[in-house]
Scaffold this motif. Structure first.
Motif, short mmCIF file in Angstrom:
data_model
loop_
_atom_site.label_atom_id
_atom_site.label_comp_id
_atom_site.label_asym_id
_atom_site.label_seq_id
_atom_site.Cartn_x
_atom_site.Cartn_y
_atom_site.Cartn_z
N VAL A 236 0.44 -1.40 0.02
CA VAL A 236 0.29 0.19 -0.13
C VAL A 236 0.81 1.20 -0.24
CG1 VAL A 236 -1.93 1.02 1.13
CG2 VAL A 236 -1.41 -0.89 1.22
N GLU A 237 0.48 2.24 -1.05
CA GLU A 237 1.18 3.43 -1.05
C GLU A 237 0.63 4.05 -0.48
OE1 GLU A 237 3.86 4.68 -4.18
OE2 GLU A 237 4.15 2.45 -4.48
N VAL A 238 0.93 4.85 0.61
CA VAL A 238 -0.56 6.77 0.63
C VAL A 238 0.46 7.42 0.20
CG1 VAL A 238 -1.54 7.41 2.64
CG2 VAL A 238 -0.80 4.66 2.48
N VAL A 239 -0.06 8.93 -0.39
CA VAL A 239 0.66 9.76 -0.52
C VAL A 239 -0.02 10.75 0.50
CG1 VAL A 239 0.90 11.66 -2.11
CG2 VAL A 239 0.64 9.77 -2.45
N MET A 255 7.04 -4.17 7.58
CA MET A 255 7.95 -4.02 7.61
C MET A 255 6.81 -2.31 6.47
SD MET A 255 9.51 -6.72 5.29
CE MET A 255 9.20 -7.27 4.15
N HIS A 256 7.57 -1.39 6.73
CA HIS A 256 7.26 -0.10 5.77
C HIS A 256 8.84 1.07 5.49
CE1 HIS A 256 7.41 0.91 9.91
NE2 HIS A 256 7.88 2.54 9.61
N ASP A 257 8.74 1.73 4.50
CA ASP A 257 9.20 2.71 4.33
C ASP A 257 8.47 3.34 4.55
OD1 ASP A 257 11.88 0.98 4.27
OD2 ASP A 257 10.71 0.34 1.98
N ILE A 265 4.03 0.31 2.60
CA ILE A 265 3.59 -0.04 3.66
C ILE A 265 3.41 -2.03 2.68
CG2 ILE A 265 2.23 -1.26 5.37
CD1 ILE A 265 0.77 1.65 5.10
N TYR A 266 4.06 -2.92 3.19
CA TYR A 266 5.15 -3.96 2.65
C TYR A 266 3.73 -5.04 3.49
CZ TYR A 266 8.24 -1.46 0.32
OH TYR A 266 9.49 -0.30 -0.28
N ARG A 299 14.71 -1.32 -1.58
CA ARG A 299 15.17 -1.37 -0.23
C ARG A 299 16.47 -1.58 -0.06
NH1 ARG A 299 11.70 -4.03 3.67
NH2 ARG A 299 11.72 -1.75 4.63
N LEU A 300 16.71 -2.51 -0.32
CA LEU A 300 18.29 -3.43 -0.14
C LEU A 300 19.03 -2.23 -0.89
CD1 LEU A 300 17.71 -6.75 -1.39
CD2 LEU A 300 17.76 -6.20 0.66
N THR A 301 18.80 -1.68 -1.56
CA THR A 301 19.87 -0.67 -2.23
C THR A 301 20.02 0.36 -1.83
OG1 THR A 301 19.04 -0.35 -4.64
CG2 THR A 301 20.82 -2.31 -4.18
N GLY A 302 18.83 0.53 -1.17
CA GLY A 302 18.61 2.65 -0.49
C GLY A 302 17.94 3.66 -2.13
#
Lengths: 307, 263
Positions: A236-239, A255-257, A265-266, A299-302
C-alpha cells in the motif's frame, strides 16, 4: 555427469580492486548449467567488474574463479573459446558490413570459413536481419545493432552467454525483441549470466538473481522468493500520510518505508491490516498493488541517487 | 597477481591482421592511389623543379643527380609514414572510438596478439606502399635491380620499427590530438634531416650526431645503397639498427598498451 561441470561458473571470495577502490569485494556465487542468473544492482555496484573478470577481460585481484571447472588465470583461452559475450557498448565493427561482422568475428575463434559462413547465415535469420546483411552497421537502428551484438556473441556456439546490460537504451519494442531471442536461447538450455538494472528484465528472464551493491552481494534467490521475503505480497502506498497513520504503522509488525511525502507499507498475509489501513487512513490517495522486484531493489540498495 | 603477465602471442595475431586486410580491400582503389601518385608529385616538384637549382649531389664519392638522390628517400619516407600513421591515428580510432580491441578481447585473442596483429598490419601497409612506389620509380628507370628488390623486405622491417614506436605513442597518448607532439618532435625532424633531401654531411657536426640516432637516417641510407645497386656493409648496419629499434619498441608498445587497456 562430470563433476567439474556441476557449476558453469563458480567464484569464491572474488575480489577486484583498482588501487584503493574495491569494486568487487569477496563475492561468492555459482551458476548452474542451463540456468539464467541475473546480477542486479545500481550503477557502480560492481556488476560489470564481476562479469569482466569472468570473461577474462580484467585480471582478478584475489579469490577463486572457475568457469567450466577451469581456472581463469591459467585456462583463459580455453574458457574464452566457449563463452559468448555481449559487452555493454555496441562495439560492432563500423568498418565492416553486417555479415562481415559475424564472419570476421568467427575468425577470432578460429572457426573455419565454410562453417563460419553457415553459422553467420543461421544467426542472421535468428535475429531477423538477413535483409540487411550487406549494410554497414552504422546504418542499423539501436535495436538491430543490439541483436547483431547478440548474434555475434553466439558465433562460436557458446556454452555460456554473458550479457552486460543487454537492453539498456532500447525502446520497448526492441527490448522485447531481444528478450524473445534470449528466452528462446534459455529454453534451448544455454547457461546465461546477465547484468541489468532493469527489474522487468530480471524478473522476466532470470531463474535466480543476485542483488549487489558497493561490490558486495546483498541477497540471492529466485525472483519470486526475493519479492516475498523482502517486500511481501501486497503493497500500500499512501500519499501525504496523516500522523495517525504514521503512528499506527509504527505499532504494527509489518515492514514499511517512510519517505516523508509517502509511506510504503509491505504486507505479508495481512489482508485485514490492509483493509484497516484502507478504511481508516485512506481517502483518495492510496494505491494498493502487488509487491515487485523494484520494491526489493530499492529497499535493499536505498533510494539515494547513484552518480 | 600483480606480476606482469608473460607475453602471450600465438599465430592468432594473424586474425587481427586479416580483419584490417578485409577493411583495406574494401577501399583498395583509394588506398593504392596515394603511393601511386605521391612519388610522381615529388619527382616532378623536387626532381625536375628543384634539380636545376641543386645540380649534382655528392654521395659516397659519386655525383648523383638530384632525382636519383631523392628517389630512395621517398621510398623510405613512405615506409615510415605508412606504418607510423597506421599504428597511431588508425589504431587509436579502432582502440578508443570503435572499441574494436575490446570486442576482440572477449574472444580467445590476447591483448598482445591484438597489438602484434596491428603492428604487423602497419608493416604490411608499408610493404604495399613501397611495392607500388617501387613500380613507379622503376618505370622511370631510377633504381637498379636486382638489389632494389631487397627494398621490399626492408620496408617490412622498417614498418615493424616505425609501427612499434607509433603503437608506443598510442599506448601513452591522452587524446588523438596529442599525436601532434610526437609528429612535430620526432617524425617531421626525421623527414627533413635524415639525409632525405640533402646529405647528412650538410648538417653542422652536432646535428649530424643527432641525425645518426634517427632510425630514418639508417633506413634512407640502406635504401639508397640498394636503389643504387650496391649491397654493402651500410645496408647491413641499417638493417641491424632497425632490428634493434624494433626489439626495443615492440615489447615496449605491448607493455604500455597492456597498462592502458587491461584494468
Amino acid at each position: 555427469m562430470n563433476k567439474v561441470m556441476l557449476h558453469v561458473i563458480e567464484t569464491r571470495n572474488l575480489r577486484k580492486a583498482y588501487g584503493d577502490f574495491v569494486a568487487v569485494d569477496d563475492v561468492s556465487f555459482h551458476l548452474l548449467p542451463g540456468e539464467c542468473l541475473g546480477l542486479l544492482g545500481p550503477n557502480g555496484a560492481g556488476k560489470t567488474s564481476t562479469v569482466r573478470m569472468i570473461y577474462g577481460f580484467s585480471p582478478m585481484t584475489d579469490g577463486e574463479l572457475q568457469v567450466f571447472g577451469l581456472d581463469i588465470r591459467t585456462d583463459w583461452r580455453a574458457i574464452k573459446a566457449r563463452i559468448g559475450v555481449c559487452q555493454q557498448e555496441n562495439n560492432l565493427d563500423p568498418d565492416l558490413t553486417v555479415i562481415q561482422n559475424l564472419q570476421v568475428f568467427a575468425r577470432y575463434f578460429d572457426i573455419p570459413k565454410a562453417a563460419a559462413k553457415a553459422k553467420a547465415g543461421e544467426l542472421l535469420h535468428f535475429i531477423a536481419l538477413q535483409q540487411r546483411q550487406k549494410d554497414t552497421v552504422t546504418n542499423l537502428s539501436g535495436g538491430m545493432m543490439r541483436r547483431l551484438v547478440l548474434a555475434r556473441a553466439l558465433i562460436n556456439d557458446p556454452e555460456l552467454l554473458i550479457l552486460d546490460e543487454p537492453t539498456t537504451g532500447l525502446d520497448p519494442q526492441s527490448r522485447h525483441q531481444v528478450w524473445e531471442r534470449l528466452e528462446e536461447l534459455r529454453a534451448n538450455g544455454l547457461s546465461i549470466l546477465l547484468t541489468t538494472h532493469n527489474m522487468d528484465e530480471a524478473s522476466h528472464l532470470c531463474d535466480r538473481l543476485i542483488i549487489m551493491d558497493h561490490g558486495k552481494i546483498l541477497v540471492q534467490g529466485k525472483p519470486s522468493w526475493l519479492v516475498r521475503e523482502y517486500a511481501g505480497r501486497d503493497v500500500v502506498e499512501v500519499v501525504n500520510p496523516s500522523d495517525e497513520l504514521r503512528s499506527f504503522v509504527r505499532t504494527q509488525p509489518f515492514m514499511h518505508d517512510d519517505l516523508g511525502r509517502r509511506i510504503i507499507i509491505y504486507g505479508q498475509e495481512g489482508e485485514e491490516l490492509f483493509e484497516r489501513i484502507g478504511r481508516h487512513f485512506c481517502k483518495d490517495d492510496c494505491i494498493m498493488r502487488m509487491a515487485t522486484l523494484e520494491d526489493v531493489f530499492l529497499r535493499l540498495t536505498g533510494r539515494e541517487l547513484r552518480e | 597477481m600483480s606480476k606482469m603477465p608473460s607475453f602471450q602471442i600465438s599465430r592468432r595475431f594473424l586474425r587481427v591482421w586479416q580483419r584490417n586486410y578485409v577493411v583495406y580491400q574494401k577501399t583498395w582503389k583509394i588506398n593504392f592511389l596515394t603511393p601511386l601518385l605521391e612519388p610522381l608529385f615529388y619527382l616532378l616538384a623536387f626532381g625536375y623543379g628543384m634539380s636545376a637549382l641543386v645540380g649534382k649531389v655528392p654521395f659516397e664519392g659519386e655525383e648523383l643527380s638530384y632525382v636519383i638522390f631523392i628517389t630512395p628517400s621517398l621510398l623510405a619516407i613512405a615506409m615510415m609514414y605508412n606504418a607510423f600513421f597506421e599504428n597511431t591515428y588508425a589504431s587509436f580510432v579502432r582502440m578508443y572510438y570503435q572499441k574494436t580491441f575490446d570486442a576482440m578481447l572477449a574472444t580467445p585473442l590476447s591483448l598482445h596478439e591484438v597489438i602484434t596483429g596491428e603492428i604487423i598490419w602497419g608493416a604490411t601497409k608499408s610493404l604495399i606502399a613501397t611495392a607500388i612506389m617501387l613500380g613507379v620509380v622503376t618505370a622511370f628507370g631510377l633504381v637498379h635491380y636486382p638489389q632494389a628488390l631487397f627494398v621490399l623486405p626492408l620496408s617490412f622491417l622498417a614498418g615493424i620499427a616505425f609501427g612499434s614506436i607509433g603503437m608506443f605513442f598510442t599506448g601513452v597518448t591522452p587524446s588523438i590530438e596529442a599525436f601532434n607532439l610526437p609528429i612535430f618532435l620526432f617524425v617531421t625532424p626525421m623527414f627533413l634531416f635524415s639525409g632525405t633531401f640533402f646529405p647528412v654531411a650538410g648538417l653542422p657536426g652536432w646535428a649530424q650526431k643527432l641525425a645518426m640516432v634517427f632510425p630514418l637516417t639508417h633506413l634512407v641510407n640502406a635504401t639508397r645503397h640498394l636503389c643504387l645497386g650496391s649491397m654493402n656493409a651500410d645496408v647491413f648496419w641499417g638493417v641491424l639498427y632497425l632490428a634493434v629499434f624494433s626489439v626495443v619498441f615492440f615489447p615496449l608498445a605491448l607493455v604500455v598498451m597492456q597498462r592502458r587497456l587491461i584494468r
